[in-house]
Design a protein around this motif. Structure first.
Motif, mmCIF file in Angstrom:
data_model
loop_
_atom_site.group_PDB
_atom_site.id
_atom_site.type_symbol
_atom_site.label_atom_id
_atom_site.label_comp_id
_atom_site.label_asym_id
_atom_site.label_seq_id
_atom_site.Cartn_x
_atom_site.Cartn_y
_atom_site.Cartn_z
ATOM 1 N N PHE A 36 45.036 49.067 9.592
ATOM 2 C CA PHE A 36 45.970 48.836 8.495
ATOM 3 C C PHE A 36 45.371 48.121 7.290
ATOM 4 N N SER A 37 44.501 47.161 7.498
ATOM 5 C CA SER A 37 44.016 46.300 6.422
ATOM 6 C C SER A 37 42.849 46.908 5.656
ATOM 7 N N PRO A 38 42.877 46.836 4.326
ATOM 8 C CA PRO A 38 41.735 47.298 3.537
ATOM 9 C C PRO A 38 40.513 46.384 3.651
ATOM 10 N N GLU A 39 40.691 45.123 4.068
ATOM 11 C CA GLU A 39 39.562 44.186 4.130
ATOM 12 C C GLU A 39 39.172 43.796 5.548
ATOM 13 N N THR A 40 40.135 43.551 6.411
ATOM 14 C CA THR A 40 39.812 43.147 7.789
ATOM 15 C C THR A 40 39.704 44.417 8.622
ATOM 16 N N PHE A 41 38.476 44.761 9.005
ATOM 17 C CA PHE A 41 38.269 46.062 9.643
ATOM 18 C C PHE A 41 38.277 46.016 11.159
ATOM 19 N N GLU A 42 38.345 44.819 11.744
ATOM 20 C CA GLU A 42 38.531 44.696 13.185
ATOM 21 C C GLU A 42 38.981 43.270 13.487
ATOM 22 N N ALA A 43 39.628 43.113 14.648
ATOM 23 C CA ALA A 43 40.054 41.787 15.086
ATOM 24 C C ALA A 43 40.082 41.782 16.610
ATOM 25 N N GLU A 44 39.860 40.591 17.168
ATOM 26 C CA GLU A 44 39.845 40.465 18.626
ATOM 27 C C GLU A 44 40.416 39.114 19.037
ATOM 28 N N TRP A 45 41.059 39.120 20.203
ATOM 29 C CA TRP A 45 41.634 37.889 20.740
ATOM 30 C C TRP A 45 40.519 36.952 21.187
ATOM 31 N N LEU A 46 40.783 35.642 21.114
ATOM 32 C CA LEU A 46 39.823 34.613 21.535
ATOM 33 C C LEU A 46 40.413 33.756 22.648
ATOM 34 N N ARG A 59 39.989 36.322 16.063
ATOM 35 C CA ARG A 59 39.088 36.339 14.914
ATOM 36 C C ARG A 59 39.122 37.716 14.286
ATOM 37 N N GLY A 60 38.986 37.709 12.966
ATOM 38 C CA GLY A 60 38.989 38.949 12.209
ATOM 39 C C GLY A 60 37.654 39.128 11.513
ATOM 40 N N HIS A 61 37.211 40.360 11.469
ATOM 41 C CA HIS A 61 35.956 40.719 10.806
ATOM 42 C C HIS A 61 36.325 41.268 9.436
ATOM 43 N N VAL A 62 35.911 40.571 8.399
ATOM 44 C CA VAL A 62 36.354 40.837 7.029
ATOM 45 C C VAL A 62 35.214 41.406 6.187
ATOM 46 N N ARG A 63 35.550 42.421 5.403
ATOM 47 C CA ARG A 63 34.645 42.949 4.371
ATOM 48 C C ARG A 63 35.349 42.672 3.053
ATOM 49 N N ARG A 64 35.019 41.541 2.449
ATOM 50 C CA ARG A 64 35.729 41.053 1.265
ATOM 51 C C ARG A 64 35.565 41.995 0.090
ATOM 52 N N ASN A 65 36.684 42.393 -0.487
ATOM 53 C CA ASN A 65 36.718 43.267 -1.655
ATOM 54 C C ASN A 65 35.976 44.584 -1.437
ATOM 55 N N GLY A 66 35.819 44.980 -0.175
ATOM 56 C CA GLY A 66 35.133 46.230 0.123
ATOM 57 C C GLY A 66 33.632 46.186 -0.085
ATOM 58 N N LYS A 67 33.076 45.000 -0.283
ATOM 59 C CA LYS A 67 31.635 44.855 -0.548
ATOM 60 C C LYS A 67 30.852 44.825 0.763
ATOM 61 N N ARG A 68 29.774 45.565 0.816
ATOM 62 C CA ARG A 68 28.938 45.588 2.025
ATOM 63 C C ARG A 68 28.262 44.258 2.291
#
Length: 164
Positions: A36-46, A59-68
């Protein structure tokens, strides 16, 4: 879309032709975030968490503003978890205070649910400086991303395979 001049915050509401419980279950399962998210491309329970509950961490894995080049993990703690009504979490910050609060509110309306996604930047010196220089651009980006997120959730919530 709404914004406030008091602090860096905003919200977006989208009507979905689906019951609140169905939409809530899509949002509160953080393993769906990457769909669903344009910036957070994966998330996992801790910490052994396997589903949403107040105090559960992920925790969420973020690609801020779509930047590599601007990719990082954020740890978050669920602060509100009321099935079919509310889901909220904070991005863990210094001293246990969230740097950003994210929330979803689900309100029955007509043939479905009005879903409101909101954000509010925490009150820290660094965040106040950030807001001073980047508030308009970042708020606009967040509002656009929240609209995209809710539109993607709507598509799944309203799809025939999810209406049974």
């Amino acid at each position: 879309m709404e914004t406030s001049t008091r602090s860096m915050q905003g919200s977006v509401t989208v009507h979905m032709a689906a019951p609140p419980e169905r939409v809530w279950s899509l949002v509160s399962d953080i393993t769906n975030t990457g769909k669903f998210s344009p910036e957070t491309f994966e998330a996992e329970w801790l910490d052994g968490a396997t589903g949403p509950a107040v105090g559960a961490r992920f925790r969420g894995h973020v690609r801020r503003n779509g930047k590599r080049w601007l990719v990082y993990w954020t740890k978050c703690t669920i602060t509100k978890c009321e099935p079919g009504r509310d889901f909220a979490f904070g991005v863990d910050g210094p001293g246990g205070k969230p740097t950003v609060k994210w929330s979803y509110h689900f309100e029955p309306s007509g043939d479905g649910t009005d879903v409101t996604e909101s954000f509010e930047l925490g009150d820290f010196l660094v965040s106040r400086l950030y807001a001073t220089f980047a508030e308009k651009a970042r708020t606009r980006t967040n509002l656009n991303n929240m609209q995209a997120t809710l539109d993607r959730i709507k598509a799944v919530a309203e799809s025939p395979e999810n209406t049974g």
